[in-house]
Design a protein around this motif. Sequence first.
Motif, PDB file in Angstrom:
ATOM      1  N   ILE A   8      85.193  41.410-105.208  1.00  0.00           N
ATOM      2  CA  ILE A   8      85.665  40.226-104.482  1.00  0.00           C
ATOM      3  C   ILE A   8      86.988  39.725-105.061  1.00  0.00           C
ATOM      4  CG2 ILE A   8      85.160  37.799-103.987  1.00  0.00           C
ATOM      5  CD1 ILE A   8      82.239  38.674-103.671  1.00  0.00           C
ATOM      6  N   TYR A   9      87.065  39.679-106.400  1.00  0.00           N
ATOM      7  CA  TYR A   9      88.339  39.288-107.018  1.00  0.00           C
ATOM      8  C   TYR A   9      89.438  40.215-106.536  1.00  0.00           C
ATOM      9  CZ  TYR A   9      85.452  36.833-110.478  1.00  0.00           C
ATOM     10  OH  TYR A   9      84.561  36.026-111.090  1.00  0.00           O
ATOM     11  N   PHE A  10      89.094  41.489-106.542  1.00  0.00           N
ATOM     12  CA  PHE A  10      90.072  42.493-106.182  1.00  0.00           C
ATOM     13  C   PHE A  10      90.583  42.259-104.764  1.00  0.00           C
ATOM     14  CE2 PHE A  10      92.369  46.186-105.830  1.00  0.00           C
ATOM     15  CZ  PHE A  10      92.309  46.939-106.980  1.00  0.00           C
ATOM     16  N   ASN A  11      89.644  42.100-103.844  1.00  0.00           N
ATOM     17  CA  ASN A  11      90.020  41.939-102.447  1.00  0.00           C
ATOM     18  C   ASN A  11      90.810  40.653-102.206  1.00  0.00           C
ATOM     19  OD1 ASN A  11      88.883  41.156 -99.350  1.00  0.00           O
ATOM     20  ND2 ASN A  11      89.712  43.194 -99.721  1.00  0.00           N
ATOM     21  N   THR A  12      90.316  39.533-102.737  1.00  0.00           N
ATOM     22  CA  THR A  12      91.022  38.266-102.492  1.00  0.00           C
ATOM     23  C   THR A  12      92.403  38.274-103.158  1.00  0.00           C
ATOM     24  OG1 THR A  12      89.732  37.368-104.316  1.00  0.00           O
ATOM     25  CG2 THR A  12      89.031  36.779-102.104  1.00  0.00           C
ATOM     26  N   PHE A 178     100.291  27.457-103.067  1.00  0.00           N
ATOM     27  CA  PHE A 178      98.839  27.321-103.249  1.00  0.00           C
ATOM     28  C   PHE A 178      98.163  28.703-103.278  1.00  0.00           C
ATOM     29  CE2 PHE A 178      94.494  26.777-101.623  1.00  0.00           C
ATOM     30  CZ  PHE A 178      94.006  25.964-102.632  1.00  0.00           C
ATOM     31  N   LEU A 181      98.728  30.260-106.569  1.00  0.00           N
ATOM     32  CA  LEU A 181      97.787  29.751-107.566  1.00  0.00           C
ATOM     33  C   LEU A 181      96.450  30.485-107.459  1.00  0.00           C
ATOM     34  CD1 LEU A 181      96.862  27.616-109.633  1.00  0.00           C
ATOM     35  CD2 LEU A 181      96.487  26.049-107.747  1.00  0.00           C
ATOM     36  N   PHE A 182      96.003  30.650-106.227  1.00  0.00           N
ATOM     37  CA  PHE A 182      94.743  31.357-105.973  1.00  0.00           C
ATOM     38  C   PHE A 182      94.841  32.804-106.460  1.00  0.00           C
ATOM     39  CE2 PHE A 182      92.085  33.831-102.970  1.00  0.00           C
ATOM     40  CZ  PHE A 182      90.854  33.271-103.260  1.00  0.00           C
ATOM     41  N   ILE A 185      94.603  33.050-110.254  1.00  0.00           N
ATOM     42  CA  ILE A 185      93.260  32.885-110.811  1.00  0.00           C
ATOM     43  C   ILE A 185      92.446  34.160-110.592  1.00  0.00           C
ATOM     44  CG2 ILE A 185      91.120  31.567-110.612  1.00  0.00           C
ATOM     45  CD1 ILE A 185      92.844  29.142-109.870  1.00  0.00           C
ATOM     46  N   THR A 186      92.484  34.695-109.365  1.00  0.00           N
ATOM     47  CA  THR A 186      91.724  35.924-109.115  1.00  0.00           C
ATOM     48  C   THR A 186      92.291  37.081-109.937  1.00  0.00           C
ATOM     49  OG1 THR A 186      93.099  36.214-107.160  1.00  0.00           O
ATOM     50  CG2 THR A 186      90.906  35.356-106.804  1.00  0.00           C
ATOM     51  N   LEU A 189      90.971  36.819-113.502  1.00  0.00           N
ATOM     52  CA  LEU A 189      89.561  37.196-113.603  1.00  0.00           C
ATOM     53  C   LEU A 189      89.391  38.709-113.455  1.00  0.00           C
ATOM     54  CD1 LEU A 189      88.033  34.294-111.521  1.00  0.00           C
ATOM     55  CD2 LEU A 189      87.790  34.677-113.975  1.00  0.00           C
ATOM     56  N   LEU A 228     101.356  30.291-113.835  1.00  0.00           N
ATOM     57  CA  LEU A 228     100.340  29.296-113.474  1.00  0.00           C
ATOM     58  C   LEU A 228     100.976  27.908-113.445  1.00  0.00           C
ATOM     59  CD1 LEU A 228      97.253  28.900-112.930  1.00  0.00           C
ATOM     60  CD2 LEU A 228      97.100  28.171-115.293  1.00  0.00           C
ATOM     61  N   VAL A 232     101.195  25.498-110.011  1.00  0.00           N
ATOM     62  CA  VAL A 232     100.671  24.130-109.920  1.00  0.00           C
ATOM     63  C   VAL A 232     101.805  23.133-109.711  1.00  0.00           C
ATOM     64  CG1 VAL A 232      99.458  22.304-111.139  1.00  0.00           C
ATOM     65  CG2 VAL A 232      98.636  24.649-111.289  1.00  0.00           C
ATOM     66  N   VAL A 235     103.323  23.309-106.230  1.00  0.00           N
ATOM     67  CA  VAL A 235     102.565  22.622-105.178  1.00  0.00           C
ATOM     68  C   VAL A 235     102.818  21.120-105.285  1.00  0.00           C
ATOM     69  CG1 VAL A 235     100.297  22.219-104.178  1.00  0.00           C
ATOM     70  CG2 VAL A 235     100.770  24.386-105.247  1.00  0.00           C
TER      71      VAL A 235
ATOM     72  N   ALA B   3      89.366  47.576-102.652  1.00  0.00           N
ATOM     73  CA  ALA B   3      88.027  47.111-103.005  1.00  0.00           C
ATOM     74  C   ALA B   3      86.966  47.778-102.134  1.00  0.00           C
ATOM     75  CB  ALA B   3      87.955  45.610-102.836  1.00  0.00           C
ATOM     76  N   LEU B   8      82.096  43.308 -99.531  1.00  0.00           N
ATOM     77  CA  LEU B   8      82.838  42.275 -98.814  1.00  0.00           C
ATOM     78  C   LEU B   8      82.055  41.841 -97.576  1.00  0.00           C
ATOM     79  CD1 LEU B   8      86.342  43.915 -99.107  1.00  0.00           C
ATOM     80  CD2 LEU B   8      85.250  42.308-100.663  1.00  0.00           C
TER      81      LEU B   8
END
Lengths: 557, 93
Positions: A8-12, A178, A181-182, A185-186, A189, A228, A232, A235, B3, B8
Amino acid sequence: MNIRNYNIYFNTHTISGIIICAILYVIFFAGSFSFFKDEISAWQKNRSAHTHQAAANDYDFLLDSLHAAHNLLGRDITFYIQDNNVQTYVNMGASQDTTVKKKAAAQLKPEGRRGRGRGNGDAAYFQYDFQRKQPASYAESYDMGEFLYRLHFLAQLNQVPIRIGTPFGYLVAGIVSFLFLFALITGLLLHWDKIVSNFFTFRPWNKWKTVWTDMHTALGVIGFPFQLMYAVTGVVLIVNSVLILPFSKFLYDGDSEKLYTELGYNDDTTYEYRYQPLPDRVALNPYLKQVADRWPDSHVSRIYIKNYGDESMHIAIDAVPNFSRNFAGAGKIVFHPATQSIVHEKSPVTSASYVDRVKALVYRLHFGDFGGYPVKISFFVLGIMGCLVIISGILIWLVARDKKSIPAHKRKFNFWAANVFVAICLTMLPVTALTFIAIKLNPAADQAFIYRVYFYSWLALSVFYIARHKLHVTNRETLLTGGLLALCVPLVNGIQTGKWMWNAQRMGAMDIFVVDFLWLSVGVVSLIAFYRIRLDGKKASKPKQKVTAKKGVVPIA
Amino acid sequence: MPANKKYLSSPWQRFLKITAGFVGGYFVMLSLHLLLTHVFDQKKVVVTAFITGYILWAVLLLVAFLCKSGWKISGIYLALIVIFYGAYYLLNN
């Protein structure tokens, strides 16, 4: 790591990254140059602000000429002093005094009275230059520094006629920061488990995909705190109304001015008008002298004059500490000329409140103005590193999808998407250098000229490289042309103005020197990179440029 | 390297998660900070939200993606909004 979360991290991370990549590159590239906004202005106009002393700013000369033209009695006048202490924006409001106001209104067409500039009686907003003692409208004082600064939050896009309550360009810039920023974070992780081992992995002689992956990871991890912070603060600077509007609605009865005043952004204090003109004209310079004596390690950022010339006249002066003294802090002093007294005082150097500290964190970090040129230059390098992270990200995205298992039409689409993004991004370097040369060759360069040169050459070069659709050619040639043009910038400046780098340095015009120095370094680094890539291309041209093209490497003897 | 699809969610679920994370996450963040104004000085909360607000919002968006069901996360966020805003409202009156 949990394999599901990892995916999920990878995809987002991938999706948010590929959506914003091209715009984010523009933001980072133009933003990196914006650290030197004032320097670029000084460079273009060939007027160093470095030798100028704030103490030499003659406010009374300006007020006298304003008074002669407009009768200042009962007006509010605000000075927004620029960081270089040479220019200030001046906002002159309509008079509180009804007799003055009526007279002014009689000379003007009757219009609505609210709002800045237009419709507010004979109010005015303009820029003033203390060095030349001349006012100038915004368009007249537009320069390359302002252009790149505004490009980095996409102000030019505001002209796109999409009306959604907020300027279109700012909205796009806000959404991009924004999502950035997302993606940060992904991304963090995603690499968390291998963060240490990956940091020390750099395999530049390996397959291209590993090179890009290593570059993306290593530079991404080194630059993470920096990026980072930018996501922030970016924004906050561009779309903070997302927070300001609801907070002022719930906490300040919908009055956002009140919130801004409480946070020290503005001073909307009003004093009751007394209709008792002061016998003598109030000179502003002595008050500024007093402030300079009281707070030697700071500089004035704003001056609010309320009810000019009346018994109720107040002068509020905002000052911020010089970076050598303090990182955070906001000083304010309010004088009451009628009684020669100080009504309110808060020192910029000793009494930084929590709000001051957070604001300093957001603004000073974003502007990189807390440590002189060493910080600005490091931030410039980190910003350009951000550009490299973005480009390598696009390339990883492409190479990872260039497999037999992926249907041909999808691969074609991916290739063209990457091709377009890379062409748009990489042509910024030669285009920016070219525009710097153009404004030096044409001393009359104004907003229209800068727009024409920058955007048309950018469009032409992008279309050219998109049509050629060879990523490595785009990369190599923009590095070569960008590098050569960059080296020409200090040359052209030297020939045109005689302020060669050594002259500028000797004259103490460090701001002009810094711009030349920056371009010289950019040129040298680009050419070294070009040389290395060409060497590499010669050594093993066959296996690695699978994605891009077959007749790729044109041997240049 | 893209992924693995099996982890997903379907387009409809993804839509639910994005709306829950983006819109719901925003209001969770906002109502939490509003509630905090009862604990701390309100201008301090506002200025702190410049930093914590946006990071929390982005994290909440990610949490929505990590959740198994889009319905579940919408429900959780809705409940949090009701709790935070409800407490803020009750303490105000």
